[in-house]
Structures are given as C-alpha cells and as structure tokens.
Design an enzyme around this catalytic site. Structure first.
Site, PDB file in Angstrom:
ATOM      1  N   ASP A  91       0.826  -1.213   0.000  1.00 24.68           N
ATOM      2  CA  ASP A  91       0.000   0.000   0.000  1.00 24.68           C
ATOM      3  C   ASP A  91       0.860   1.263   0.000  1.00 24.68           C
ATOM      4  O   ASP A  91       0.447   2.289  -0.543  1.00 24.68           O
ATOM      5  CB  ASP A  91      -0.954   0.006   1.206  1.00 24.68           C
ATOM      6  CG  ASP A  91      -2.328  -0.529   0.825  1.00 24.68           C
ATOM      7  OD1 ASP A  91      -2.754  -0.308  -0.324  1.00 24.68           O
ATOM      8  OD2 ASP A  91      -2.986  -1.151   1.676  1.00 24.68           O
ATOM      9  N   GLU A 121      -5.513   4.771   0.022  1.00 28.65           N
ATOM     10  CA  GLU A 121      -4.292   3.995   0.285  1.00 28.65           C
ATOM     11  C   GLU A 121      -3.608   4.493   1.554  1.00 28.65           C
ATOM     12  O   GLU A 121      -3.043   3.706   2.320  1.00 28.65           O
ATOM     13  CB  GLU A 121      -3.309   4.071  -0.884  1.00 28.65           C
ATOM     14  CG  GLU A 121      -3.855   3.643  -2.241  1.00 28.65           C
ATOM     15  CD  GLU A 121      -4.377   2.217  -2.290  1.00 28.65           C
ATOM     16  OE1 GLU A 121      -4.316   1.505  -1.280  1.00 28.65           O
ATOM     17  OE2 GLU A 121      -4.866   1.830  -3.359  1.00 28.65           O
ATOM     18  N   HIS A 124      -5.355   2.928   4.335  1.00 31.12           N
ATOM     19  CA  HIS A 124      -4.983   1.515   4.490  1.00 31.12           C
ATOM     20  C   HIS A 124      -3.669   1.394   5.251  1.00 31.12           C
ATOM     21  O   HIS A 124      -3.533   0.592   6.162  1.00 31.12           O
ATOM     22  CB  HIS A 124      -4.837   0.822   3.126  1.00 31.12           C
ATOM     23  CG  HIS A 124      -6.090   0.838   2.311  1.00 31.12           C
ATOM     24  ND1 HIS A 124      -6.136   0.449   1.003  1.00 31.12           N
ATOM     25  CD2 HIS A 124      -7.356   1.221   2.627  1.00 31.12           C
ATOM     26  CE1 HIS A 124      -7.377   0.580   0.550  1.00 31.12           C
ATOM     27  NE2 HIS A 124      -8.130   1.049   1.514  1.00 31.12           N
ATOM     28  N   TYR A 128      -2.897  -0.554   8.993  1.00 28.15           N
ATOM     29  CA  TYR A 128      -1.909  -1.583   9.365  1.00 28.15           C
ATOM     30  C   TYR A 128      -1.084  -1.115  10.564  1.00 28.15           C
ATOM     31  O   TYR A 128      -0.786  -1.901  11.470  1.00 28.15           O
ATOM     32  CB  TYR A 128      -0.975  -1.906   8.182  1.00 28.15           C
ATOM     33  CG  TYR A 128      -1.709  -2.407   6.966  1.00 28.15           C
ATOM     34  CD1 TYR A 128      -2.524  -3.533   7.033  1.00 28.15           C
ATOM     35  CD2 TYR A 128      -1.593  -1.760   5.739  1.00 28.15           C
ATOM     36  CE1 TYR A 128      -3.214  -3.979   5.915  1.00 28.15           C
ATOM     37  CE2 TYR A 128      -2.276  -2.208   4.619  1.00 28.15           C
ATOM     38  CZ  TYR A 128      -3.090  -3.311   4.712  1.00 28.15           C
ATOM     39  OH  TYR A 128      -3.760  -3.752   3.613  1.00 28.15           O
ATOM     40  N   GLU A 188      -3.318  -4.725  -6.628  1.00 26.45           N
ATOM     41  CA  GLU A 188      -4.578  -4.562  -5.886  1.00 26.45           C
ATOM     42  C   GLU A 188      -5.541  -5.723  -6.103  1.00 26.45           C
ATOM     43  O   GLU A 188      -6.404  -5.966  -5.268  1.00 26.45           O
ATOM     44  CB  GLU A 188      -5.257  -3.261  -6.332  1.00 26.45           C
ATOM     45  CG  GLU A 188      -4.369  -2.063  -6.125  1.00 26.45           C
ATOM     46  CD  GLU A 188      -5.067  -0.753  -6.419  1.00 26.45           C
ATOM     47  OE1 GLU A 188      -5.634  -0.622  -7.517  1.00 26.45           O
ATOM     48  OE2 GLU A 188      -5.047   0.127  -5.548  1.00 26.45           O
ATOM     49  N   GLU A 222     -10.136  -2.036  -2.453  1.00 27.30           N
ATOM     50  CA  GLU A 222      -9.224  -2.560  -3.486  1.00 27.30           C
ATOM     51  C   GLU A 222      -9.982  -3.125  -4.681  1.00 27.30           C
ATOM     52  O   GLU A 222      -9.527  -3.016  -5.827  1.00 27.30           O
ATOM     53  CB  GLU A 222      -8.279  -3.627  -2.920  1.00 27.30           C
ATOM     54  CG  GLU A 222      -7.343  -3.160  -1.811  1.00 27.30           C
ATOM     55  CD  GLU A 222      -6.454  -1.980  -2.172  1.00 27.30           C
ATOM     56  OE1 GLU A 222      -6.462  -1.525  -3.332  1.00 27.30           O
ATOM     57  OE2 GLU A 222      -5.751  -1.489  -1.273  1.00 27.30           O
ATOM     58  N   HIS A 225     -10.713  -0.204  -6.708  1.00 29.37           N
ATOM     59  CA  HIS A 225      -9.520   0.358  -7.347  1.00 29.37           C
ATOM     60  C   HIS A 225      -9.132  -0.475  -8.573  1.00 29.37           C
ATOM     61  O   HIS A 225      -8.828   0.069  -9.627  1.00 29.37           O
ATOM     62  CB  HIS A 225      -8.334   0.396  -6.370  1.00 29.37           C
ATOM     63  CG  HIS A 225      -8.559   1.236  -5.153  1.00 29.37           C
ATOM     64  ND1 HIS A 225      -7.651   1.318  -4.131  1.00 29.37           N
ATOM     65  CD2 HIS A 225      -9.593   2.038  -4.789  1.00 29.37           C
ATOM     66  CE1 HIS A 225      -8.121   2.135  -3.194  1.00 29.37           C
ATOM     67  NE2 HIS A 225      -9.296   2.574  -3.584  1.00 29.37           N
TER      68      HIS A 225
HETATM   69 ZN    ZN Z   1      -4.747  -0.229  -0.412  1.00 31.63          ZN
HETATM   70 ZN    ZN Z   2      -5.826   0.294  -3.833  1.00 32.27          ZN
END
Ligand code: ZN
Ligand code: ZN
Length: 348
Positions: A91, A121, A124, A128, A188, A222, A225
C-alpha cells in the site's frame, strides 16, 4: 502519438480548452472539473461509490483483538505480522504512484478519482500501523518491516510492480503508463489476497474479528480500485489504438501470469504452517482472481474457468458492488477491436 515519447506534465489551467477533455492522455482539457460535463459520465458514479466507502481505522475498537492476541498460536502470530507488514509495504507504493499519475492524466474527473484512491491507500497504511500498535511494541514492528524488506520472495514479487512504477517515474510514456496500470491491477487485484484470506481464516474461527473488519473494508476499496484501473486501461487503449497492439495484449497475459506465480509462491511460504488453509485451493483461487481481472479488461480467461473455490474470501457480494455496474463503456467498447465485446461488469 508516439507511445514511447514522454507525456508532458498536464498544465494546471488551459483556459482555451474545454472542461470536458478530448482524451485521458494528451487531451485538450481546461483543467477545470465540472462533474456535469465530463468525457465518461459514469466516472461520477465510480467516484461516489469510492466516497461512500469512506472509513477510518480509529472507528474500529481493537480491544477484543488485543485480548485474543495471546490465544493465537505462534505460527499464526508470525503469519499475522508478516502479512500485515507485507500489505503495508504494498500500500505504501500506491499513494505516491496514484498521485504521480495525476500529473499526466488530462481528464479532470479521473484525476479526482486518482486523488480519492491515493487518500484511501493512505488510510490503508494507517490501519496496518494501527493494528500493529495495538498488538506489538515498536521494536517488533520495526523487525517485521525489516523482514518484509529483506525477504527474497517478497522482494521478487514486489520487483514486478516496482519495475513498472519506477519506469513510469523515470520515463512517463503512454507505454509505461499502460504497464503501470497492469501492475497496479496485479497489486490490488491479486497480491493482496493471500493476506485477506489469512485474516478471514482467523475470523472463521471467531479470532481477531476487528482486524478482519478493517481488512474487509480494505478489500472493498481494493476491488473498486482494481475495477477502476481496468476501466482506465480499456479507455486508454481504445483512445490510443497504437497501444492496443498484440504485444501489449500479450504483456497483460504474461504479467498477470507472473503475478499469479509469485502470489502462489508467497502463499506456499506463508501458509506452510497454517493447517486450516488448503494451499492447492488457494492456488486455484489465485487463478480464479486472475481470470476475473482479465475479464474486467475485456480479455479471455488465462486459466481454467472455475467458480470461486474459496467463497469465504468474498465478504462483499457482487450485489453490494452494483452501484458501479452501469454500461458506460458500451459506446467505447465497440471500437475496441482487440478485446472481447463483453464489458466485464459482471466480473466486478
Ligand atoms: Zn490499499
Ligand atoms: Zn488500492
């Protein structure tokens, strides 16, 4: 147009040109965005769908997962952390790459979509970090990131993506933009899935459900995307027939095939001590995914046509994705001779 000549950075404002662009690259576009006057009107639906997915990590309370963490076996913990940092590494490439592409795309509506994707992104990546900070100290997080950076299997699989992203950074030609798009779909639409599968496997045992909730939001993003990028590529190839050549169609099949092999290799390594995930089935799942991505691009299956061998990975049903299932590509696909006429919307 020479597909190997660098694209110029699109000027911010071209007052003499219309707001509705004449092309997604090298187009005459004022640079102003009026969503009511765009070249591909259904891009607005896609934009709306992306926005309606909006979420942020802190909305999810990690307390339950924190309590459960020590009930995981040590292989499960190890895989959990490896996957988390591997997904974060992937990511991390997307945010700057999507931002960079915006400089060369001469369609203001698509620029807006790339901006939203870049923002997602970033979320994302944050999620994490948020999961990691809930579960392990910074020293272990750093060790895990270093492991992701130095693992030869991870390096090899990242290299496929990186080569095309760096080529576009160095030399932003239409050809390199096309290759970047294909590898973005690999990233992705294929590479994330062993990671997703592992978290859903834990969720199937009622473990780490908060993490899985976040992962399911990431998966939803995703899917959109990868779908957008497939539409972007189809429009790019339709508008620029010199790109729609046999070598490039071969490039798609070859590169998607490479991504499938690299994903299988990674999955065999990462799942070797996880008894609950059938590796052969996951390999078939990877092929199933690749077929789906190819059909979204209007191409044929590369692998045996089979139904989803791991339906539990699909948290979001096709019905839930219906908002973007409109046939905005219809007029264009007729001139798109090198690929099939099916618009791929059933494949979302
Ligand atoms: Zn992502
Ligand atoms: Zn993505």
């Amino acid at each position: 147009m020479d597909i190997h000549s660098p694209l110029l950075k699109v000027k911010l404002l071209n007052p003499k040109f219309p707001n509705k662009t004449t092309g997604i690259i090298n187009g005459r576009s004022s640079g102003l965005l009026n969503w009511n006057d765009i070249a591909y009107p259904q891009m607005y639906d896609l934009y709306q769908t992306l926005l309606s997915n909006f979420w942020k990590a802190q909305e999810i309370n990690m307390q339950d997962d924190i309590k459960q963490w020590d009930q995981l076996s040590s292989p499960e913990k190890d895989v959990f952390l490896r996957i988390n940092t591997q997904l974060a590494s992937l990511d991390s490439l997307q945010t700057p790459t999507m931002c960079q592409v915006m400089d060369y795309v001469s369609d203001s509506s698509m620029k807006a979509i790339f901006a939203v994707i870049a923002q997602q992104e970033a979320v994302h990546n944050e999620s994490y970090s948020y999961i990691l900070s809930s579960l392990v100290p910074l020293s272990e997080q750093n060790d895990r990131f270093n492991q992701a950076k130095s693992d030869p299997i991870v390096q090899k699989r990242n290299q496929l993506i990186l080569n095309s992203y760096e080529s576009f950074r160095e030399n932003p030609t239409p050809q390199n933009l096309f290759q970047l798009g294909v590898n973005s779909i690999n990233l992705e639409g294929i590479y994330f899935y062993a990671g997703f599968a592992f978290f859903y496997y834990l969720a199937g045992q009622q473990k780490m459900l908060k993490t899985s909730t976040m992962i399911s939001y990431i998966q939803r993003d995703e899917m959109q995307h990868a779908y957008f990028m497939a539409q972007f590529l189809r429009i790019l190839l339709t508008e620029n027939p010199k790109l729609n050549n046999e070598a490039n169609i071969d490039y798609i099949y070859h590169t998607v095939g490479q991504a499938v092999e690299l994903e299988k290799e990674w999955a065999r390594m990462i799942f070797r001590d996880i008894d609950g995930i059938n590796i052969n089935q996951y390999e078939e799942y990877t092929e199933y995914l690749a077929n789906k991505r190819l059909r979204q691009l209007g191409l044929q299956n590369l692998y045996v046509d089979r139904s989803n061998p791991m339906p539990w990975i699909h948290v979001f049903s096709d019905e839930m994705m219906n908002e973007t299932k409109s046939d905005f590509f219809e007029q264009k696909s007729r001139t798109y001779a090198k690929v099939t006429q099916s618009n791929g919307f059933d494949e979302l």
